[in-house]
Write a protein that holds these residues in place. Structure first.
Motif, mmCIF file in Angstrom:
data_model
loop_
_atom_site.group_PDB
_atom_site.id
_atom_site.type_symbol
_atom_site.label_atom_id
_atom_site.label_comp_id
_atom_site.label_asym_id
_atom_site.label_seq_id
_atom_site.Cartn_x
_atom_site.Cartn_y
_atom_site.Cartn_z
ATOM 1 N N GLU A 77 60.233 95.108 19.800
ATOM 2 C CA GLU A 77 60.217 93.962 18.891
ATOM 3 C C GLU A 77 61.620 93.408 18.614
ATOM 4 O O GLU A 77 61.759 92.271 18.149
ATOM 5 C CB GLU A 77 59.575 94.363 17.557
ATOM 6 N N MET A 78 62.667 94.183 18.907
ATOM 7 C CA MET A 78 64.021 93.771 18.552
ATOM 8 C C MET A 78 64.458 92.452 19.206
ATOM 9 O O MET A 78 65.085 91.617 18.541
ATOM 10 C CB MET A 78 65.017 94.878 18.894
ATOM 11 N N PRO A 79 64.177 92.197 20.504
ATOM 12 C CA PRO A 79 64.607 90.911 21.084
ATOM 13 C C PRO A 79 64.034 89.704 20.349
ATOM 14 O O PRO A 79 64.735 88.693 20.156
ATOM 15 C CB PRO A 79 64.101 90.989 22.528
ATOM 16 N N GLU A 80 62.762 89.777 19.916
ATOM 17 C CA GLU A 80 62.175 88.668 19.169
ATOM 18 C C GLU A 80 62.858 88.492 17.817
ATOM 19 O O GLU A 80 63.090 87.364 17.360
ATOM 20 C CB GLU A 80 60.666 88.901 18.972
ATOM 21 N N LEU A 81 63.201 89.614 17.190
ATOM 22 C CA LEU A 81 63.922 89.535 15.916
ATOM 23 C C LEU A 81 65.269 88.834 16.100
ATOM 24 O O LEU A 81 65.634 87.945 15.318
ATOM 25 C CB LEU A 81 64.139 90.944 15.359
ATOM 26 N N VAL A 82 65.987 89.221 17.136
ATOM 27 C CA VAL A 82 67.299 88.626 17.379
ATOM 28 C C VAL A 82 67.158 87.139 17.694
ATOM 29 O O VAL A 82 67.969 86.314 17.245
ATOM 30 C CB VAL A 82 68.020 89.374 18.515
ATOM 31 N N ASP A 83 66.128 86.747 18.459
ATOM 32 C CA ASP A 83 65.901 85.326 18.753
ATOM 33 C C ASP A 83 65.680 84.526 17.467
ATOM 34 O O ASP A 83 66.201 83.419 17.305
ATOM 35 C CB ASP A 83 64.697 85.168 19.680
#
Length: 209
Positions: free
Chosen positions: A109-115
């Motif tokens: 889930e981290m890449p979506e959070l960073v986006d």
């Protein structure tokens, strides 16, 4: 309910006695495993008590039945001993497994959070405010950890200290990279938006690998 409260109370009492008597139970290690699994409402003593109950219930029941029936067979004793060992080991095994799965979910889930943070920060919102906005939209284990981090900030911690506490609770590769990048950006005064873009690219490469 009443039965659950009774079992929790009994498990906590048993676990408290065990933790006090046996240092080998490694209280801090169990507490870290509970945090990793997201079981913040479960005390170490309660978990240890449930392990003791799982290990002792079947042998105690078998012993009671054997005494009433008039005999204890060696084979039955062996089977019950194996069940008792499994009753002690399996709760810890499932706890570690749940923690591992939770860390994997957070990493995914981290890449979506960073986006989401990139979009919000580049729109002119400060990092701390952007984190609060994004935390309302993120669900699952990552959303839970973000809300805990924001609660700690509201209680008086700096955003850097709250993020470091998040890393203590969730020590995964993506969270470690995120926290270290954000702290360095805050301390060095580097553009958070640029750091987040580079971080998102790196995380997506790692996830594909």
């Amino acid at each position: 309910g009443g039965l659950r409260s009774l079992l929790d109370s009994l498990a906590t009492k048993l676990g408290t006695l065990a933790v006090r008597r046996f240092a080998s139970l490694r209280e801090e290690e169990v507490r870290a495993q509970l945090r990793t699994a997201g079981l913040y409402h479960v005390h170490v003593e309660t978990f240890v008590g449930y392990r003791m109950m799982a290990a002792g219930f079947v042998p105690a029941l078998w012993l009671l039945l054997s005494l009433t029936s008039g005999g204890i067979s060696p084979r039955g004793l062996l089977v019950v001993s194996v069940i008792a060992v499994q009753g002690w080991i399996l709760p810890s095994f499932f706890l570690k497994r749940r923690g591992t799965q939770r860390l994997q979910e957070i990493d995914l889930e981290m890449p979506e959070l960073v986006d989401l943070l990139v979009t919000t920060v580049e729109a002119g919102v400060g990092f701390a405010a952007a984190l609060q906005l994004v935390a309302r939209r993120v669900r699952g284990p990552l959303g839970q950890e973000l809300r805990i981090t924001l609660q700690e900030q509201n209680m008086g911690l700096t955003i850097e200290a709250a993020l470091e506490n998040m890393l203590d609770r969730v020590d995964s590769a993506s969270v470690r990279a995120f926290v270290q990048a954000m702290i360095q950006g805050q301390n060095l005064g580097v553009s958070i938006g640029r750091i987040l873009r580079d971080l998102a690219l790196d995380m997506r490469k790692r996830r594909r690998q």
